[in-house]
Scaffold this motif. Structure first.
Motif, short mmCIF file in Angstrom:
data_model
loop_
_atom_site.label_atom_id
_atom_site.label_comp_id
_atom_site.label_asym_id
_atom_site.label_seq_id
_atom_site.Cartn_x
_atom_site.Cartn_y
_atom_site.Cartn_z
N GLY A 70 1.93 -11.15 -5.56
CA GLY A 70 0.50 -11.33 -5.78
C GLY A 70 0.13 -10.92 -7.19
N GLY A 71 0.69 -9.80 -7.63
CA GLY A 71 0.42 -9.31 -8.98
C GLY A 71 0.89 -10.30 -10.02
N LEU A 72 2.08 -10.87 -9.81
CA LEU A 72 2.61 -11.86 -10.75
C LEU A 72 1.72 -13.10 -10.79
N LEU A 131 5.50 -17.88 -2.84
CA LEU A 131 6.37 -16.75 -2.50
C LEU A 131 5.55 -15.56 -2.00
N HIS A 132 4.38 -15.35 -2.62
CA HIS A 132 3.50 -14.27 -2.19
C HIS A 132 3.07 -14.47 -0.74
N MET A 133 2.71 -15.71 -0.43
CA MET A 133 2.31 -16.03 0.95
C MET A 133 3.48 -15.79 1.90
N PHE A 134 4.67 -16.16 1.43
CA PHE A 134 5.89 -15.99 2.23
C PHE A 134 6.12 -14.50 2.49
N ARG A 135 5.97 -13.68 1.44
CA ARG A 135 6.14 -12.23 1.59
C ARG A 135 5.14 -11.68 2.60
N VAL A 136 3.87 -12.08 2.44
CA VAL A 136 2.83 -11.58 3.36
C VAL A 136 3.18 -11.97 4.79
N GLY A 140 4.42 -9.41 7.93
CA GLY A 140 3.42 -9.42 9.00
C GLY A 140 2.07 -8.93 8.55
N SER A 141 1.80 -9.02 7.26
CA SER A 141 0.57 -8.43 6.73
C SER A 141 -0.66 -9.29 7.00
N TYR A 142 -0.48 -10.43 7.65
CA TYR A 142 -1.62 -11.27 8.00
C TYR A 142 -2.30 -10.77 9.27
N PRO A 145 -5.82 -5.48 10.43
CA PRO A 145 -7.16 -5.93 10.01
C PRO A 145 -7.15 -6.85 8.80
N ARG A 146 -6.03 -7.51 8.52
CA ARG A 146 -5.96 -8.27 7.27
C ARG A 146 -6.10 -9.77 7.48
N GLU A 147 -6.52 -10.20 8.67
CA GLU A 147 -6.56 -11.64 8.91
C GLU A 147 -7.59 -12.35 8.03
N ILE A 152 -8.83 -15.80 3.04
CA ILE A 152 -9.18 -15.92 1.62
C ILE A 152 -7.97 -16.48 0.87
N GLY A 153 -6.78 -15.97 1.24
CA GLY A 153 -5.55 -16.40 0.59
C GLY A 153 -5.31 -17.89 0.72
N VAL A 154 -5.64 -18.46 1.87
CA VAL A 154 -5.45 -19.89 2.06
C VAL A 154 -6.29 -20.66 1.04
N VAL A 253 -12.67 -11.05 -4.55
CA VAL A 253 -12.86 -10.74 -3.13
C VAL A 253 -11.53 -10.32 -2.51
N HIS A 254 -10.47 -11.05 -2.86
CA HIS A 254 -9.13 -10.80 -2.31
C HIS A 254 -8.69 -9.37 -2.61
N PHE A 255 -8.82 -8.97 -3.88
CA PHE A 255 -8.38 -7.62 -4.27
C PHE A 255 -9.23 -6.55 -3.58
N TRP A 256 -10.52 -6.82 -3.55
CA TRP A 256 -11.44 -5.89 -2.88
C TRP A 256 -11.01 -5.68 -1.44
N GLY A 263 -5.50 -0.73 1.99
CA GLY A 263 -4.44 -0.79 0.98
C GLY A 263 -3.30 -1.69 1.45
N ILE A 264 -2.27 -1.76 0.61
CA ILE A 264 -1.10 -2.58 0.96
C ILE A 264 -0.59 -2.14 2.33
N SER A 265 -0.29 -3.11 3.17
CA SER A 265 0.19 -2.78 4.51
C SER A 265 1.48 -1.97 4.43
N GLY A 266 1.77 -1.22 5.48
CA GLY A 266 2.97 -0.39 5.46
C GLY A 266 4.11 -1.06 6.19
C1 HEM Z 1 -4.33 -16.97 -6.68
C2 HEM Z 1 -3.60 -16.59 -5.67
C3 HEM Z 1 -3.39 -15.14 -5.19
C4 HEM Z 1 -3.43 -13.96 -5.90
C5 HEM Z 1 -3.73 -13.79 -7.39
C6 HEM Z 1 -3.15 -12.90 -4.95
C7 HEM Z 1 -3.05 -11.54 -5.29
C8 HEM Z 1 -2.71 -10.53 -4.41
C9 HEM Z 1 -2.34 -9.19 -4.80
C10 HEM Z 1 -2.24 -8.66 -6.24
C11 HEM Z 1 -2.07 -8.48 -3.66
C12 HEM Z 1 -1.55 -7.04 -3.57
C13 HEM Z 1 -0.11 -7.03 -2.99
C14 HEM Z 1 0.90 -7.91 -3.68
O1 HEM Z 1 0.91 -8.01 -4.92
O2 HEM Z 1 1.67 -8.55 -2.94
C15 HEM Z 1 -2.34 -9.38 -2.54
C16 HEM Z 1 -2.23 -9.05 -1.19
C17 HEM Z 1 -2.42 -9.93 -0.12
N1 HEM Z 1 -2.52 -11.31 -0.20
FE1 HEM Z 1 -2.76 -12.33 -1.94
N2 HEM Z 1 -2.95 -13.44 -3.70
C18 HEM Z 1 -3.08 -14.80 -3.80
C19 HEM Z 1 -2.92 -15.73 -2.78
C20 HEM Z 1 -2.70 -15.38 -1.43
C21 HEM Z 1 -2.34 -16.33 -0.40
C22 HEM Z 1 -2.08 -17.82 -0.60
C23 HEM Z 1 -2.27 -15.60 0.78
C24 HEM Z 1 -1.96 -16.10 2.18
C25 HEM Z 1 -2.46 -17.18 2.70
C26 HEM Z 1 -2.59 -14.21 0.48
C27 HEM Z 1 -2.69 -13.19 1.39
C28 HEM Z 1 -2.65 -11.83 1.09
C29 HEM Z 1 -2.71 -10.74 2.03
C30 HEM Z 1 -2.90 -10.86 3.58
C31 HEM Z 1 -2.57 -9.55 1.29
C32 HEM Z 1 -2.47 -8.11 1.84
C33 HEM Z 1 -0.97 -7.84 1.93
C34 HEM Z 1 -0.64 -6.44 2.38
O3 HEM Z 1 -1.57 -5.66 2.62
O4 HEM Z 1 0.56 -6.19 2.45
N3 HEM Z 1 -2.82 -14.12 -0.88
N4 HEM Z 1 -2.71 -10.63 -3.02
#
Ligand code: HEM
Ligand code: FES
Lengths: 268, 170
Positions: A70-72, A131-136, A140-142, A145-147, A152-154, A253-256, A263-266
């Motif tokens: 996500g950070g990348l 890859l970020h979506m794959f990691r999440v 199981g971080s979806y 309370p992260r649904e 938003i991620g979609v 909104v996502h970061f908030w 915080g990041i899921s455990g």
């Molecule tokens: C522009 C695209 C996106 C950005 C910049 C972004 C950024 C981030 C960042 C910086 C984090 C903190 C943890 C990490 O770095 O892995 C995070 C967490 C998370 N993201 Fe994203 N994200 C994006 C897209 C998505 C997508 C496509 C999904 C899934 C559909 C998603 C779902 C989540 C969830 C559920 C978390 C919480 C994960 C946890 O608590 O372990 N995000 N995101």
């Protein structure tokens, strides 16, 4: 009384005298971050840092857990914003100029590699967002309370892809024009809004079709029946203003929500 | 309170609700009108696309056995004349909508995008295209010129190529 030279040359004392000026104090409302209180103040009193939590769990920093994907993705988004802004100084979104401005950027503008960086970072961003979506998903971080943040991620994923799609047209070469022709043809099949979509043929008054090639979703997207000058301009505006603004808002909104959801899921 | 009642200016629960509803209704309505206006803004009244109907000259301008490419760039059609008829073929590939090229030496229409091939009749014979190219309405105008009308199309798979106006007898 002027300070003795010895005192000015001592780095510690020099730093202290800088830190006691009014200018410094007006910017930084806290002392050195060497106590828990000052560390907390450092994070709270800075608009950029305040996006981060004051404390975080150790596993949240482990690269093996988040891959920092996500950070990348965010990092690449920033690169795109900066290089994109630079490209806008040269690129004109009209059929007369668009392609030549590309060549000009490549051949005659110093550090013309800016354009390549913009392109590579765009490809990379699409890869890292997946890859970020794959990691999440893997961690199981979806799950609650992260649904909501998954939701938003979609949208973040969709807007990232739409940014790529709109940017694809801008070089205005054969590949661009026909790729966007093929891609925008999908809009023809929008239910009710596309003239070949399901339900569109039901919307008629007598013999008159209300939804036809001259007023359907594809027409709205392209500003015409096919990819031409109006399409180039529309895609340019969406690419440079529309989608970046939407994406930036949703990223905030996502970061908030990452923080508000605990915080990041455990690790399970 | 009593004064307000006497003056008839007392705010009742019902009155406040009605007022709120009205205000929100007005606001919502204004927003809807604004959104509609923004949508309409994207559909200009004048389009700079080439016209959908155009005159293509006289039948004698078209050689028998030839795929005429003069109208391809502007109008997106080939006009083909064979021994009996003239018909207008769409240059939009029925796969995903690219513009194929007519290869005269091989007498075939070939799409560069994913390789679909069509006979000059429009019938597909290779590649992913699922159906033949579409034909457009063709009639004679009052001045004897060919009139092409792209707003009406004829599809082979629907058996429409035999319909009147799908071709011009010559
Ligand atoms: C522009 C695209 C996106 C950005 C910049 C972004 C950024 C981030 C960042 C910086 C984090 C903190 C943890 C990490 O770095 O892995 C995070 C967490 C998370 N993201 Fe994203 N994200 C994006 C897209 C998505 C997508 C496509 C999904 C899934 C559909 C998603 C779902 C989540 C969830 C559920 C978390 C919480 C994960 C946890 O608590 O372990 N995000 N995101
Ligand atoms: S669009 Fe012609 S083959 Fe795919």
């Amino acid at each position: 009384m002027p300070k003795p030279l010895k005192e000015l040359l001592d780095p510690r004392q020099a730093a202290e005298s800088v830190a006691s000026t009014q200018v410094w104090k007006s910017i930084f409302r806290h002392g050195y971050p060497d106590s828990p209180r000052n560390r907390a103040l450092t994070m709270i009193s800075n608009v950029f840092l305040h996006l981060h939590p004051i404390r975080m769990k150790k596993h949240g920093l482990r690269l093996r857990y988040t891959w920092c994907m996500g950070g990348l993705t965010f990092f690449l988004f920033l690169i795109e914003t900066i290089t994109g802004l630079l490209l806008m100084f040269y690129y004109r979104p009209t059929p007369e100029y668009a392609h030549y401005d590309m060549q000009y950027l490549r051949e005659d503008v110093p550090v013309g590699i800016t354009r390549e960086i913009h392109r590579w970072a765009a490809h990379a961003m699409v890869i890292t967002v997946w890859l970020h979506m794959f990691r999440v998903f893997l961690t199981g971080s979806y799950k609650p309370p992260r649904e909501f943040n998954w939701g938003i991620g979609v949208f973040l994923l969709v807007f990232t892809l739409l940014l790529s799609f709109t940017g694809y047209l801008l070089p205005w070469d054969q590949l661009a024009i026909w790729a966007i022709t093929v891609g925008s043809n999908m809009a023809r099949a929008t239910p009710f809004l596309g003239h070949e979509g399901p339900g569109a043929s039901l919307l008629k008054i007598g013999d008159l079709n209300l939804v036809h090639a001259g007023d359907d979703a594809k027409f709205g997207l392209l500003g015409g029946r096919f990819v031409g000058a109006p399409a180039l301009l529309r895609f340019y505006v969406l690419h440079c203003v529309g989608f970046p603004l939407l994406l930036a808002t949703l990223i905030a909104v996502h970061f908030w929500r990452v923080r508000r959801d605990g915080g990041i899921s455990g690790p399970a | 309170m009593a004064d307000a009642k006497a003056a008839g200016t007392e705010t009742t629960r019902r009155g406040a609700l009605a007022w709120l509803l009205g205000a929100w209704g007005l606001f919502g309505g204004a927003c809807a009108v604004g959104a509609g206006a923004m949508g309409r803004f994207l559909f200009p009244n004048v389009s700079f696309d080439p016209p959908q109907t155009f005159k293509a000259g006289y039948t004698s301008d078209f050689e028998v056995g030839k795929v005429d490419e003069r109208f391809k760039a502007k109008y997106g059609v080939w006009i083909v004349r064979n021994d009996e008829e003239i018909y207008v073929l769409s240059t939009t590939c029925t796969h995903l909508g690219c513009q194929p090229n007519y290869l005269e030496a091989e007498a075939k229409i070939k799409c560069p995008c994913h390789g679909s091939g069509f006979k000059p009749t429009g019938i597909n014979f290779e590649g992913p295209a699922p159906r033949p190219l579409e034909r457009f309405r063709i009639v004679l105008a009052e001045d004897g010129q060919i009139l092409v009308d792209k707003t009406k199309k004829f599809q082979y798979e629907l058996g429409q190529w035999d319909q009147p106006e799908a071709f011009l007898k010559v």
